[in-house]
Design a protein around this motif. Structure first.
Motif, PDB file in Angstrom:
ATOM      1  N   TRP A  55       0.828  -1.209   0.000  1.00 34.84           N
ATOM      2  CA  TRP A  55       0.000   0.000   0.000  1.00 34.84           C
ATOM      3  C   TRP A  55       0.862   1.260   0.000  1.00 34.84           C
ATOM      4  CZ3 TRP A  55      -4.733   0.638  -1.410  1.00 34.84           C
ATOM      5  CH2 TRP A  55      -5.694  -0.366  -1.223  1.00 34.84           C
ATOM      6  N   LEU A  56       1.997   1.214   0.671  1.00 32.23           N
ATOM      7  CA  LEU A  56       2.808   2.411   0.888  1.00 32.23           C
ATOM      8  C   LEU A  56       3.992   2.561  -0.061  1.00 32.23           C
ATOM      9  CD1 LEU A  56       2.762   2.180   4.773  1.00 32.23           C
ATOM     10  CD2 LEU A  56       1.521   3.843   3.351  1.00 32.23           C
ATOM     11  N   HIS A  57       4.248   1.575  -0.906  1.00 32.99           N
ATOM     12  CA  HIS A  57       5.497   1.569  -1.673  1.00 32.99           C
ATOM     13  C   HIS A  57       5.690   2.803  -2.553  1.00 32.99           C
ATOM     14  CE1 HIS A  57       3.154   0.092  -5.112  1.00 32.99           C
ATOM     15  NE2 HIS A  57       4.226   0.275  -5.866  1.00 32.99           N
ATOM     16  N   ASP A  58       4.630   3.395  -3.052  1.00 29.78           N
ATOM     17  CA  ASP A  58       4.753   4.556  -3.946  1.00 29.78           C
ATOM     18  C   ASP A  58       4.276   5.866  -3.324  1.00 29.78           C
ATOM     19  OD1 ASP A  58       5.984   3.232  -6.018  1.00 29.78           O
ATOM     20  OD2 ASP A  58       4.222   3.146  -7.312  1.00 29.78           O
ATOM     21  N   ILE A  59       4.112   5.902  -2.027  1.00 23.19           N
ATOM     22  CA  ILE A  59       3.600   7.114  -1.376  1.00 23.19           C
ATOM     23  C   ILE A  59       4.521   8.310  -1.609  1.00 23.19           C
ATOM     24  CG2 ILE A  59       4.640   6.755   0.915  1.00 23.19           C
ATOM     25  CD1 ILE A  59       1.799   7.606   2.014  1.00 23.19           C
ATOM     26  N   TYR A  61       5.622   9.467  -4.203  1.00 22.97           N
ATOM     27  CA  TYR A  61       5.275  10.230  -5.407  1.00 22.97           C
ATOM     28  C   TYR A  61       4.371  11.421  -5.087  1.00 22.97           C
ATOM     29  CZ  TYR A  61       7.190   6.959  -8.845  1.00 22.97           C
ATOM     30  OH  TYR A  61       8.031   6.195  -9.622  1.00 22.97           O
ATOM     31  N   ALA A  62       3.767  11.445  -3.905  1.00 18.78           N
ATOM     32  CA  ALA A  62       2.885  12.557  -3.537  1.00 18.78           C
ATOM     33  C   ALA A  62       3.691  13.851  -3.542  1.00 18.78           C
ATOM     34  CB  ALA A  62       2.266  12.303  -2.166  1.00 18.78           C
ATOM     35  N   PRO A  63       3.232  14.848  -4.264  1.00 20.41           N
ATOM     36  CA  PRO A  63       4.012  16.095  -4.396  1.00 20.41           C
ATOM     37  C   PRO A  63       4.417  16.733  -3.072  1.00 20.41           C
ATOM     38  CG  PRO A  63       2.187  16.095  -5.946  1.00 20.41           C
ATOM     39  CD  PRO A  63       2.006  14.888  -5.056  1.00 20.41           C
ATOM     40  N   ASP A  64       3.555  16.636  -2.063  1.00 15.03           N
ATOM     41  CA  ASP A  64       3.875  17.260  -0.781  1.00 15.03           C
ATOM     42  C   ASP A  64       4.903  16.477   0.032  1.00 15.03           C
ATOM     43  OD1 ASP A  64       1.791  15.330  -0.593  1.00 15.03           O
ATOM     44  OD2 ASP A  64       1.152  16.126   1.344  1.00 15.03           O
ATOM     45  N   LEU A  65       5.299  15.308  -0.440  1.00 21.85           N
ATOM     46  CA  LEU A  65       6.275  14.488   0.284  1.00 21.85           C
ATOM     47  C   LEU A  65       7.652  14.482  -0.373  1.00 21.85           C
ATOM     48  CD1 LEU A  65       4.041  11.410   1.195  1.00 21.85           C
ATOM     49  CD2 LEU A  65       4.360  13.566   2.444  1.00 21.85           C
ATOM     50  N   ILE A  66       7.791  15.107  -1.516  1.00 21.43           N
ATOM     51  CA  ILE A  66       9.053  15.058  -2.260  1.00 21.43           C
ATOM     52  C   ILE A  66      10.131  15.871  -1.557  1.00 21.43           C
ATOM     53  CG2 ILE A  66      10.197  15.667  -4.435  1.00 21.43           C
ATOM     54  CD1 ILE A  66       7.476  15.096  -5.825  1.00 21.43           C
ATOM     55  N   LYS A  67      11.245  15.186  -1.262  1.00 26.93           N
ATOM     56  CA  LYS A  67      12.409  15.836  -0.656  1.00 26.93           C
ATOM     57  C   LYS A  67      13.659  15.615  -1.509  1.00 26.93           C
ATOM     58  CE  LYS A  67      10.818  15.745   4.102  1.00 26.93           C
ATOM     59  NZ  LYS A  67      11.040  15.247   5.447  1.00 26.93           N
ATOM     60  N   THR A  68      13.885  14.357  -1.909  1.00 22.15           N
ATOM     61  CA  THR A  68      15.085  14.029  -2.685  1.00 22.15           C
ATOM     62  C   THR A  68      14.786  13.903  -4.168  1.00 22.15           C
ATOM     63  OG1 THR A  68      14.809  11.625  -2.547  1.00 22.15           O
ATOM     64  CG2 THR A  68      15.996  12.704  -0.721  1.00 22.15           C
ATOM     65  N   GLY A  69      13.527  13.673  -4.518  1.00 21.57           N
ATOM     66  CA  GLY A  69      13.141  13.425  -5.900  1.00 21.57           C
ATOM     67  C   GLY A  69      13.142  11.952  -6.250  1.00 21.57           C
ATOM     68  N   MET A  70      13.524  11.099  -5.312  1.00 18.88           N
ATOM     69  CA  MET A  70      13.463   9.652  -5.511  1.00 18.88           C
ATOM     70  C   MET A  70      12.340   9.124  -4.623  1.00 18.88           C
ATOM     71  SD  MET A  70      16.452   6.813  -5.326  1.00 18.88           S
ATOM     72  CE  MET A  70      15.997   5.110  -4.999  1.00 18.88           C
ATOM     73  N   HIS A  71      11.281   8.617  -5.252  1.00 15.91           N
ATOM     74  CA  HIS A  71      10.056   8.323  -4.516  1.00 15.91           C
ATOM     75  C   HIS A  71      10.225   7.314  -3.393  1.00 15.91           C
ATOM     76  CE1 HIS A  71       9.737   4.757  -7.094  1.00 15.91           C
ATOM     77  NE2 HIS A  71       8.858   4.307  -6.237  1.00 15.91           N
ATOM     78  N   SER A  72      11.087   6.341  -3.568  1.00 14.20           N
ATOM     79  CA  SER A  72      11.227   5.332  -2.517  1.00 14.20           C
ATOM     80  C   SER A  72      11.872   5.930  -1.261  1.00 14.20           C
ATOM     81  CB  SER A  72      12.006   4.121  -3.022  1.00 14.20           C
ATOM     82  OG  SER A  72      13.299   4.499  -3.442  1.00 14.20           O
ATOM     83  N   ILE A  73      12.858   6.774  -1.440  1.00 15.55           N
ATOM     84  CA  ILE A  73      13.486   7.436  -0.286  1.00 15.55           C
ATOM     85  C   ILE A  73      12.525   8.445   0.331  1.00 15.55           C
ATOM     86  CG2 ILE A  73      15.363   8.966   0.456  1.00 15.55           C
ATOM     87  CD1 ILE A  73      17.124   7.636  -1.696  1.00 15.55           C
ATOM     88  N   ASP A  74      11.868   9.235  -0.512  1.00 17.69           N
ATOM     89  CA  ASP A  74      10.935  10.237   0.006  1.00 17.69           C
ATOM     90  C   ASP A  74       9.798   9.589   0.789  1.00 17.69           C
ATOM     91  OD1 ASP A  74      12.505  12.207  -1.114  1.00 17.69           O
ATOM     92  OD2 ASP A  74      11.274  12.383  -2.925  1.00 17.69           O
ATOM     93  N   GLY A  75       9.290   8.484   0.288  1.00 18.12           N
ATOM     94  CA  GLY A  75       8.242   7.766   1.013  1.00 18.12           C
ATOM     95  C   GLY A  75       8.746   7.233   2.343  1.00 18.12           C
ATOM     96  N   ALA A  76       9.948   6.680   2.342  1.00 22.01           N
ATOM     97  CA  ALA A  76      10.522   6.140   3.578  1.00 22.01           C
ATOM     98  C   ALA A  76      10.767   7.242   4.600  1.00 22.01           C
ATOM     99  CB  ALA A  76      11.818   5.390   3.262  1.00 22.01           C
ATOM    100  N   LEU A  77      11.255   8.385   4.161  1.00 22.58           N
ATOM    101  CA  LEU A  77      11.479   9.506   5.078  1.00 22.58           C
ATOM    102  C   LEU A  77      10.169   9.941   5.732  1.00 22.58           C
ATOM    103  CD1 LEU A  77      13.992  11.608   2.948  1.00 22.58           C
ATOM    104  CD2 LEU A  77      14.488  10.434   5.114  1.00 22.58           C
ATOM    105  N   TYR A  78       9.121  10.011   4.944  1.00 24.10           N
ATOM    106  CA  TYR A  78       7.808  10.394   5.469  1.00 24.10           C
ATOM    107  C   TYR A  78       7.303   9.359   6.477  1.00 24.10           C
ATOM    108  CZ  TYR A  78       2.812  11.349   5.549  1.00 24.10           C
ATOM    109  OH  TYR A  78       1.513  11.597   5.942  1.00 24.10           O
ATOM    110  N   LEU A  79       7.389   8.103   6.116  1.00 27.08           N
ATOM    111  CA  LEU A  79       6.911   7.053   7.009  1.00 27.08           C
ATOM    112  C   LEU A  79       7.719   7.008   8.298  1.00 27.08           C
ATOM    113  CD1 LEU A  79       6.273   4.286   4.343  1.00 27.08           C
ATOM    114  CD2 LEU A  79       4.547   5.674   5.541  1.00 27.08           C
ATOM    115  N   LYS A  80       9.001   7.255   8.194  1.00 27.58           N
ATOM    116  CA  LYS A  80       9.846   7.309   9.401  1.00 27.58           C
ATOM    117  C   LYS A  80       9.391   8.448  10.307  1.00 27.58           C
ATOM    118  CE  LYS A  80      14.555   7.695  10.969  1.00 27.58           C
ATOM    119  NZ  LYS A  80      15.818   7.069  10.837  1.00 27.58           N
TER     120      LYS A  80
END
Length: 179
Positions: A55-59, A61-80
């Motif tokens: 469910w969370l693997h591509d989170i 990609y949400a524009p408000d979560l972009i920090k590095t521009g790489m979706h997997s890292i950005d999603g992980a940073l948000y979830l952390k």
């Protein structure tokens, strides 16, 4: 653990069920369905972890979560930041050949902030992602990789990463699907 899957689905919907990301949302829903189908390939206690990570693997990609521009890292940073279980955070960070893309983008140090898991769960997550089309429909791993390569220009980091990762991604998917 059922709460974990429900929470993950709600969070993914919150960030991805938008007009801008409608196709991504279809893909994520399909990956979660596929992960549920493949959950029999992992130990029973790991099944909710697999489906929640799907469910969370591509989170990212949400524009408000972009920090590095790489979706997997950005999603992980948000979830952390949300204090999601470390294992799910790491699975999101490293899903589907992320290491290849991080190398292309010069983001290995950022990716290495998260432990890499080599397991049946990581394999099943990649297989679910790689056997689900952008519209959430079943697709072969070869067709899915071709679709990704057709979507990105040859000079892009994603194109180069997926091209390099292809043999490993196919092998990872075959390990799961042929069980």
């Amino acid at each position: 653990m059922k709460d974990l899957v429900e929470s993950a689905a709600r969070l993914a919907k919150l960030h991805l069920d938008t007009s801008e990301l409608s196709r991504r949302w279809l893909h994520v829903q399909g990956v979660a369905r596929r992960a549920n189908e493949l959950s029999g390939t992992v130990d029973e206690p790991d099944r909710p972890v697999l489906v929640a990570a799907a469910w969370l693997h591509d989170i990212g990609y949400a524009p408000d979560l972009i920090k590095t521009g790489m979706h997997s890292i950005d999603g992980a940073l948000y979830l952390k930041d949300l204090d999601y279980p470390e294992r799910i955070v790491a699975l999101v960070a490293h899903h589907t050949g992320a290491r290849y893309e991080a190398a292309e983008r010069g983001l290995i140090k950022e990716l290495d902030r998260f432990p890499r898991e080599e397991s049946a769960v990581a394999d099943a997550l990649a297989a679910a992602d790689l056997t689900t089309s952008p519209d959430g429909m079943p697709i072969t791993v070869q067709d899915r990789i071709d679709e990704i390569l057709n979507r990105y220009p040859e000079h892009s980091s994603v194109y180069r990463a997926i091209s390099r990762a292809r043999p490993a991604l196919v092998e990872q998917t075959v390990r799961v699907v042929n069980q």
